[in-house]
Write an enzyme that holds these catalytic residues in place. Structure first.
Site, mmCIF file in Angstrom:
data_model
loop_
_atom_site.group_PDB
_atom_site.id
_atom_site.type_symbol
_atom_site.label_atom_id
_atom_site.label_comp_id
_atom_site.label_asym_id
_atom_site.label_seq_id
_atom_site.Cartn_x
_atom_site.Cartn_y
_atom_site.Cartn_z
ATOM 1 N N HIS A 103 0.824 -1.225 0.000
ATOM 2 C CA HIS A 103 0.000 0.000 0.000
ATOM 3 C C HIS A 103 0.856 1.272 0.000
ATOM 4 O O HIS A 103 0.348 2.343 -0.308
ATOM 5 C CB HIS A 103 -1.008 -0.026 1.159
ATOM 6 C CG HIS A 103 -0.474 0.407 2.479
ATOM 7 N ND1 HIS A 103 -0.112 -0.462 3.481
ATOM 8 C CD2 HIS A 103 -0.236 1.643 2.979
ATOM 9 C CE1 HIS A 103 0.313 0.216 4.526
ATOM 10 N NE2 HIS A 103 0.248 1.492 4.254
ATOM 11 N N ASP A 149 -0.749 -7.403 1.543
ATOM 12 C CA ASP A 149 -0.097 -6.085 1.546
ATOM 13 C C ASP A 149 1.427 -6.268 1.651
ATOM 14 O O ASP A 149 2.020 -6.095 2.716
ATOM 15 C CB ASP A 149 -0.642 -5.274 2.732
ATOM 16 C CG ASP A 149 -0.243 -3.816 2.667
ATOM 17 O OD1 ASP A 149 0.309 -3.386 1.627
ATOM 18 O OD2 ASP A 149 -0.482 -3.105 3.664
ATOM 19 N N SER A 242 4.027 2.000 8.652
ATOM 20 C CA SER A 242 3.716 1.063 7.577
ATOM 21 C C SER A 242 4.942 0.586 6.822
ATOM 22 O O SER A 242 5.872 1.346 6.591
ATOM 23 C CB SER A 242 2.785 1.713 6.560
ATOM 24 O OG SER A 242 1.476 1.432 6.904
HETATM 25 N N1 ARG Z 1 -1.455 2.276 7.371
HETATM 26 C C1 ARG Z 1 -0.523 2.860 8.300
HETATM 27 C C2 ARG Z 1 0.642 3.507 7.543
HETATM 28 O O1 ARG Z 1 0.549 3.666 6.334
HETATM 29 C C3 ARG Z 1 -0.091 1.871 9.344
HETATM 30 C C4 ARG Z 1 -1.066 1.847 10.419
HETATM 31 C C5 ARG Z 1 -0.779 0.839 11.476
HETATM 32 N N2 ARG Z 1 -1.737 1.062 12.518
HETATM 33 C C6 ARG Z 1 -1.832 0.382 13.626
HETATM 34 N N3 ARG Z 1 -2.745 0.743 14.470
HETATM 35 N N4 ARG Z 1 -1.051 -0.617 13.897
HETATM 36 O O2 ARG Z 1 1.585 3.987 8.144
#
Ligand code: ARG
Length: 292
Positions: A103, A149, A242
């Site tokens: 992503h 992902d 992420s």
């Molecule tokens: N989608 C987020 C990013 O792009 C990561 C989020 C992880 N969240 C969590 N509560 N563990 O950085």
């Protein structure tokens, strides 16, 4: 900026939908009248939104952990930049191969715009920077529910140097309760008071997939490529972590993928299960090395 704002509104909406126990896929928001324009109704679909939810503004980095350095961790953590902007974390698997989340590449598909930096502890350090030659996202990656992902990157030149380390791929199934180490950079500060670019790390236990699935019902679908971990209400990864690794005994076993909120009392952090996606990773490494 507008995007961040919209995401924030959506995140809050999702959270309040949960609070009010309105468990359907559709939410209709009445937006107030703005500077002369009439108010409007907007329909959002929860299942489509789960992937972009952002944490509340106070929770923008590894939650409940502590400041560390890349060297202390083992030097395997890389920072991924697109058009000079920090986007995601990544794990060095070989001198020229980096593992991250698929992503991270949404809307960022130009290989020449990516830079991978190793040996960084704070985001304002220069580190050892390498251009990206190529990358492969899983063909099964689904934007709408974050299934598979995972992405593998080939660097133009090897990323080697003092204090740069590597991790091997996970070789063990993780039972609930097993603790792993997650680390990453939180870029933003809630009220925009000076970016805190310190690297942080936190230890989180695996949560049973069944429980995780139940917790996320009906907001998001926990698929077989996902594994959950957190100390609910206390320890978790967060936005901008992420792509970074969840580590068990010098092996990367998870990739930070998504979550609703951060360190939420209900929703664990969701990671890509590296053991599950290992065939894809190994196949991609071979393909990338053959392309050099
Ligand atoms: N989608 C987020 C990013 O792009 C990561 C989020 C992880 N969240 C969590 N509560 N563990 O950085």
């Amino acid at each position: 900026m507008t995007c961040r704002l919209v995401c924030c509104v959506l995140a809050c909406t999702l959270i309040s939908v949960h609070v009010y126990g309105q468990e359907q896929d559709k939410i209709v928001l009445s937006l107030p009248a703005l500077s002369g324009q009439p108010g409007q109704n907007h329909t959002f679909y929860v299942s489509q939104l789960a992937k972009i939810v952002l944490p509340s503004p106070q929770e923008t980095r590894v939650v409940g952990g502590q400041v560390t350095t890349n060297t202390k961790l083992g030097g395997y953590l890389t920072a991924l930049f697109y058009e000079n902007e920090f986007v995601c974390g990544g794990t060095l698997l070989k001198d020229n191969i980096v593992l991250t989340a698929a992503h991270c590449f949404l809307g960022r598909m130009q290989a020449s715009e990516w830079i991978v930096a190793g040996g960084m502890s704070t985001l304002n350090q220069k580190g050892i920077r390498r251009h990206v030659k190529d990358f492969i996202l899983s063909e099964q990656f689904r934007e709408d529910d974050m299934n598979m992902d995972v992405a593998v990157i080939l660097l133009k030149t090897p990323l080697t140097g003092k204090n740069i380390g590597k991790l091997s791929l996970c070789s063990v199934g993780l039972k609930p309760g097993v603790e792993l180490v997650v680390s990453g950079w939180g870029m933003t500060n809630a009220r925009g008071r000076g970016p805190q670019s310190l690297l942080r790390t936190v230890t989180v236990p695996i949560i049973h997939r069944k429980n995780c699935r139940a917790a996320y019902q009906p907001m998001a679908k926990i698929t077989d490529s996902m594994i959950c971990a957190a100390v609910l209400g206390n320890k978790d990864a967060c936005t901008f972590d992420s792509g970074g690794p969840m580590v068990f005994k010098k092996q990367v076993c998870g990739i930070v993928s998504f979550g609703i909120g951060c360190a939420s009392k209900r929703y664990p952090g969701v990671y890509t299960d590296v053991l599950y996606v290992k065939p894809f990773i190994e196949k991609s490494i071979k393909a990338l090395l053959a392309r050099r």
